[in-house]
Design a protein around this motif. Structure first.
Motif, PDB file in Angstrom:
ATOM      1  N   ILE A   1       0.678  -1.220  -0.085  1.00 25.98           N
ATOM      2  CA  ILE A   1       0.006  -0.109  -0.220  1.00 25.98           C
ATOM      3  C   ILE A   1       0.913   1.129  -0.035  1.00 25.98           C
ATOM      4  CG2 ILE A   1      -1.631   1.151   1.484  1.00 25.98           C
ATOM      5  CD1 ILE A   1      -2.573  -1.534   2.592  1.00 25.98           C
ATOM      6  N   ILE A   2       0.651   2.070  -0.927  1.00 27.78           N
ATOM      7  CA  ILE A   2       1.624   3.181  -1.183  1.00 27.78           C
ATOM      8  C   ILE A   2       0.597   4.536  -0.450  1.00 27.78           C
ATOM      9  CG2 ILE A   2       2.883   4.946  -2.711  1.00 27.78           C
ATOM     10  CD1 ILE A   2       3.664   2.107  -2.757  1.00 27.78           C
ATOM     11  N   GLY A   3       1.091   4.881   0.618  1.00 27.33           N
ATOM     12  CA  GLY A   3       0.256   6.013   1.431  1.00 27.33           C
ATOM     13  C   GLY A   3      -0.179   5.234   2.648  1.00 27.33           C
ATOM     14  N   GLY A   4      -0.050   5.945   3.772  1.00 25.88           N
ATOM     15  CA  GLY A   4      -0.367   5.418   5.275  1.00 25.88           C
ATOM     16  C   GLY A   4      -1.156   6.314   6.093  1.00 25.88           C
ATOM     17  N   SER A   5      -2.084   7.132   5.268  1.00 25.37           N
ATOM     18  CA  SER A   5      -3.033   7.948   5.958  1.00 25.37           C
ATOM     19  C   SER A   5      -4.397   7.251   5.993  1.00 25.37           C
ATOM     20  CB  SER A   5      -3.373   9.305   5.145  1.00 25.37           C
ATOM     21  OG  SER A   5      -3.894  10.155   5.721  1.00 25.37           O
ATOM     22  N   TYR A   6      -5.541   7.795   6.005  1.00 21.15           N
ATOM     23  CA  TYR A   6      -6.808   7.098   6.427  1.00 21.15           C
ATOM     24  C   TYR A   6      -7.255   6.113   5.272  1.00 21.15           C
ATOM     25  CZ  TYR A   6      -6.640  11.447   8.680  1.00 21.15           C
ATOM     26  OH  TYR A   6      -6.185  12.635   9.413  1.00 21.15           O
ATOM     27  N   ALA A   7      -6.954   6.115   3.974  1.00 22.27           N
ATOM     28  CA  ALA A   7      -7.405   5.409   3.145  1.00 22.27           C
ATOM     29  C   ALA A   7      -6.540   4.185   3.040  1.00 22.27           C
ATOM     30  CB  ALA A   7      -7.429   5.909   1.704  1.00 22.27           C
ATOM     31  N   GLY A   8      -4.960   4.172   3.238  1.00 22.31           N
ATOM     32  CA  GLY A   8      -4.198   3.465   3.319  1.00 22.31           C
ATOM     33  C   GLY A   8      -4.028   2.509   4.513  1.00 22.31           C
ATOM     34  N   LEU A   9      -4.515   3.144   5.554  1.00 19.53           N
ATOM     35  CA  LEU A   9      -4.568   2.466   6.845  1.00 19.53           C
ATOM     36  C   LEU A   9      -5.715   1.550   6.987  1.00 19.53           C
ATOM     37  CD1 LEU A   9      -3.467   5.119   9.491  1.00 19.53           C
ATOM     38  CD2 LEU A   9      -2.125   2.937   8.865  1.00 19.53           C
TER      39      LEU A   9
ATOM     40  N   GLY B   1      -5.235  -1.493   4.894  1.00 19.40           N
ATOM     41  CA  GLY B   1      -4.374  -2.242   5.563  1.00 19.40           C
ATOM     42  C   GLY B   1      -5.059  -3.101   6.722  1.00 19.40           C
ATOM     43  N   MET B   2      -6.038  -2.487   7.416  1.00 19.45           N
ATOM     44  CA  MET B   2      -6.963  -3.046   8.276  1.00 19.45           C
ATOM     45  C   MET B   2      -7.508  -4.098   7.632  1.00 19.45           C
ATOM     46  SD  MET B   2      -9.758  -1.966  11.022  1.00 19.45           S
ATOM     47  CE  MET B   2      -8.666  -1.519  12.307  1.00 19.45           C
ATOM     48  N   SER B   3      -8.304  -3.991   6.619  1.00 16.30           N
ATOM     49  CA  SER B   3      -9.238  -5.033   6.011  1.00 16.30           C
ATOM     50  C   SER B   3      -8.243  -6.045   5.404  1.00 16.30           C
ATOM     51  CB  SER B   3      -9.742  -4.338   4.616  1.00 16.30           C
ATOM     52  OG  SER B   3     -10.686  -4.924   4.193  1.00 16.30           O
ATOM     53  N   LEU B   4      -7.203  -5.872   4.949  1.00 16.57           N
ATOM     54  CA  LEU B   4      -6.294  -7.022   4.571  1.00 16.57           C
ATOM     55  C   LEU B   4      -5.594  -7.562   5.497  1.00 16.57           C
ATOM     56  CD1 LEU B   4      -4.802  -5.068   1.557  1.00 16.57           C
ATOM     57  CD2 LEU B   4      -5.907  -7.110   1.308  1.00 16.57           C
TER      58      LEU B   4
ATOM     59  N   ALA C   1      -2.532   2.687  15.436  1.00 16.54           N
ATOM     60  CA  ALA C   1      -2.565   1.739  16.682  1.00 16.54           C
ATOM     61  C   ALA C   1      -3.490   0.551  16.392  1.00 16.54           C
ATOM     62  CB  ALA C   1      -2.821   2.479  17.756  1.00 16.54           C
ATOM     63  N   ASP C   2      -4.633   0.814  15.819  1.00 17.84           N
ATOM     64  CA  ASP C   2      -5.565  -0.119  15.545  1.00 17.84           C
ATOM     65  C   ASP C   2      -4.968  -1.088  14.508  1.00 17.84           C
ATOM     66  OD1 ASP C   2      -7.614   0.695  16.997  1.00 17.84           O
ATOM     67  OD2 ASP C   2      -8.687   1.779  15.472  1.00 17.84           O
ATOM     68  N   VAL C   3      -4.370  -0.554  13.411  1.00 18.41           N
ATOM     69  CA  VAL C   3      -3.722  -1.519  12.362  1.00 18.41           C
ATOM     70  C   VAL C   3      -2.524  -2.450  12.766  1.00 18.41           C
ATOM     71  CG1 VAL C   3      -2.909  -1.649   9.820  1.00 18.41           C
ATOM     72  CG2 VAL C   3      -4.689   0.126  10.309  1.00 18.41           C
ATOM     73  N   GLU C   4      -1.735  -1.903  13.752  1.00 17.84           N
ATOM     74  CA  GLU C   4      -0.492  -2.189  14.205  1.00 17.84           C
ATOM     75  C   GLU C   4      -0.947  -3.573  15.043  1.00 17.84           C
ATOM     76  OE1 GLU C   4       2.786   1.027  14.586  1.00 17.84           O
ATOM     77  OE2 GLU C   4       1.357   0.969  16.070  1.00 17.84           O
ATOM     78  N   GLN C   5      -2.164  -3.924  15.463  1.00 22.12           N
ATOM     79  CA  GLN C   5      -2.598  -5.032  16.102  1.00 22.12           C
ATOM     80  C   GLN C   5      -2.377  -6.338  15.309  1.00 22.12           C
ATOM     81  OE1 GLN C   5      -5.702  -4.653  19.029  1.00 22.12           O
ATOM     82  NE2 GLN C   5      -6.022  -2.669  17.793  1.00 22.12           N
TER      83      GLN C   5
ATOM     84  N   THR D   1       0.414  -9.154  10.524  1.00 26.19           N
ATOM     85  CA  THR D   1       1.027  -9.365   9.212  1.00 26.19           C
ATOM     86  C   THR D   1       0.971  -8.229   8.279  1.00 26.19           C
ATOM     87  OG1 THR D   1      -1.352  -9.989   8.269  1.00 26.19           O
ATOM     88  CG2 THR D   1      -0.051 -11.918   8.918  1.00 26.19           C
ATOM     89  N   VAL D   2       0.653  -7.215   8.945  1.00 25.52           N
ATOM     90  CA  VAL D   2       0.973  -5.671   8.421  1.00 25.52           C
ATOM     91  C   VAL D   2       2.265  -5.200   8.876  1.00 25.52           C
ATOM     92  CG1 VAL D   2      -0.121  -3.603   7.988  1.00 25.52           C
ATOM     93  CG2 VAL D   2      -1.549  -5.409   8.275  1.00 25.52           C
ATOM     94  N   TYR D   3       2.920  -4.620   8.009  1.00 24.90           N
ATOM     95  CA  TYR D   3       4.349  -4.013   8.268  1.00 24.90           C
ATOM     96  C   TYR D   3       4.347  -2.490   7.640  1.00 24.90           C
ATOM     97  CZ  TYR D   3       5.557  -8.776   8.757  1.00 24.90           C
ATOM     98  OH  TYR D   3       5.674 -10.429   9.437  1.00 24.90           O
ATOM     99  N   PHE D   4       5.133  -1.780   8.317  1.00 20.67           N
ATOM    100  CA  PHE D   4       5.209  -0.500   7.942  1.00 20.67           C
ATOM    101  C   PHE D   4       6.679   0.032   7.747  1.00 20.67           C
ATOM    102  CE2 PHE D   4       1.495  -0.902  10.896  1.00 20.67           C
ATOM    103  CZ  PHE D   4       0.447   0.140  10.338  1.00 20.67           C
TER     104      PHE D   4
END
Length: 301
Positions: A10-18, A21-24, A67-71, A74-77
């Motif tokens: 995912i290119i971009g870690g603002s609201y759409a990207g995060l 990321g959560m969905s995936l 913080a939600d997505v970091e839980q 399998t999602v890395y930043f």
């Protein structure tokens, strides 16, 4: 980072990207979110019209979201900027500013857009604070105040209808000769919307809060808020060779599943929609993540 291969980048870690990321992450996909950390609303003091988060700062919402997505493990930043995207067969390569390369089966562009500021001193400093792009995001806070619109032509006329609902103390600044039709001009006059064709010299402000507009002819206009429609460009480097299509307005062209015109390439958020809001970005990211997971599932089954 040891892992170089992912299901999705995912290119971009603002609201759409995060949100994507959560969905995936909830779908057990290995995901890399590449984020430079420069969202287009970083200057905005408060974000509105997003239920449960109304009035929070953009940073606060983004930090809660991350913080939600970091839980999801399998999602890395990766903190940095993607400088080159290459499609090779059925997979993608993303090169970042450090020179590292990462690989994925799918890419989601959640990279936002870059506003192009007019050459008016003070404008950029007020952008997102008292120079506003959206009545839904910021209009309520300046309702019934002395307000201006900086725009011309059909867009100015349509924008005037929206803002007239928020305040009757309204002036349309065309910053040069008006290109509105006679009929449009009469309609504005009928609704007591002033039309000012003077060219702007600068905006006088205090910490981003407009005090007045100064014109090249020496006239001034005191204002509380100014709505503006300004041009933009896509906020993604090195993606030209992917050959995705843009719409006539400069957004990335996507279908109802957030797919671009290039197989395996999806997009969501401000880069695909003129409805620039946190809520819209979150919704589109959520859908993009689900649609990417669906496509991966079908290919792997």
């Amino acid at each position: 980072m040891h892992n170089k291969n992912f299901d999705v980048i995912i290119i971009g870690g603002s609201y759409a990207g995060l949100s994507a990321g959560m969905s995936l992450g909830r779908s057990l996909r290995n995901v890399l979110i590449i984020n430079e950390g420069k969202p287009c609303n970083r200057q905005t003091p408060h974000s509105h019209n997003f239920i449960t988060h109304d009035g929070k700062t953009p940073r606060e919402i983004a930090e809660l979201a991350k913080a939600d997505v970091e839980q999801y493990k399998t999602v890395y930043f990766f903190d940095g900027r993607a400088v080159k995207l290459i499609k090779s067969g059925n997979s993608y390569e993303a090169e970042v500013s450090s020179g590292e390369r990462f690989y994925a089966k799918k890419i989601i562009l959640a990279s936002g857009i870059k506003d192009i500021m007019p050459d008016i001193p003070g404008f950029a400093e007020c952008w997102g604070i008292s120079v506003l792009h959206c009545p839904y995001c910021h209009g309520y806070e300046v309702k019934n105040e002395v307000t201006g619109i900086l725009a011309n032509g059909d867009m100015a006329f349509e924008f005037s209808k929206l803002i007239f609902n928020m305040t009757k103390k309204l002036t349309l600044f065309t910053n040069g000769k008006s290109s509105l039709t006679q009929e449009q001009t009469k309609k504005l006059k009928d609704h007591d919307i002033s039309l000012n064709e003077d060219e702007m010299e600068s905006i006088e402000h205090e910490n981003g809060q407009i005090q007045k507009i100064i014109f090249k002819n020496g006239n001034t206009a005191a204002l509380k808020a100014l709505y503006a429609k300004i041009p933009f460009e896509q906020n993604i480097e090195g993606s030209e060779n992917l050959n995705y299509e843009l719409t006539e307005h400069g957004f990335i062209k996507v279908d109802f599943m957030q797919k671009t015109t290039v197989p395996g390439l999806f997009a969501c958020g401000d880069n695909v929609s003129m409805m620039r809001s946190v809520a819209n970005a979150v919704a589109q990211g959520n859908l993009a993540g689900a649609m990417v997971n669906k496509e991966l599932s079908e290919e792997e089954f």
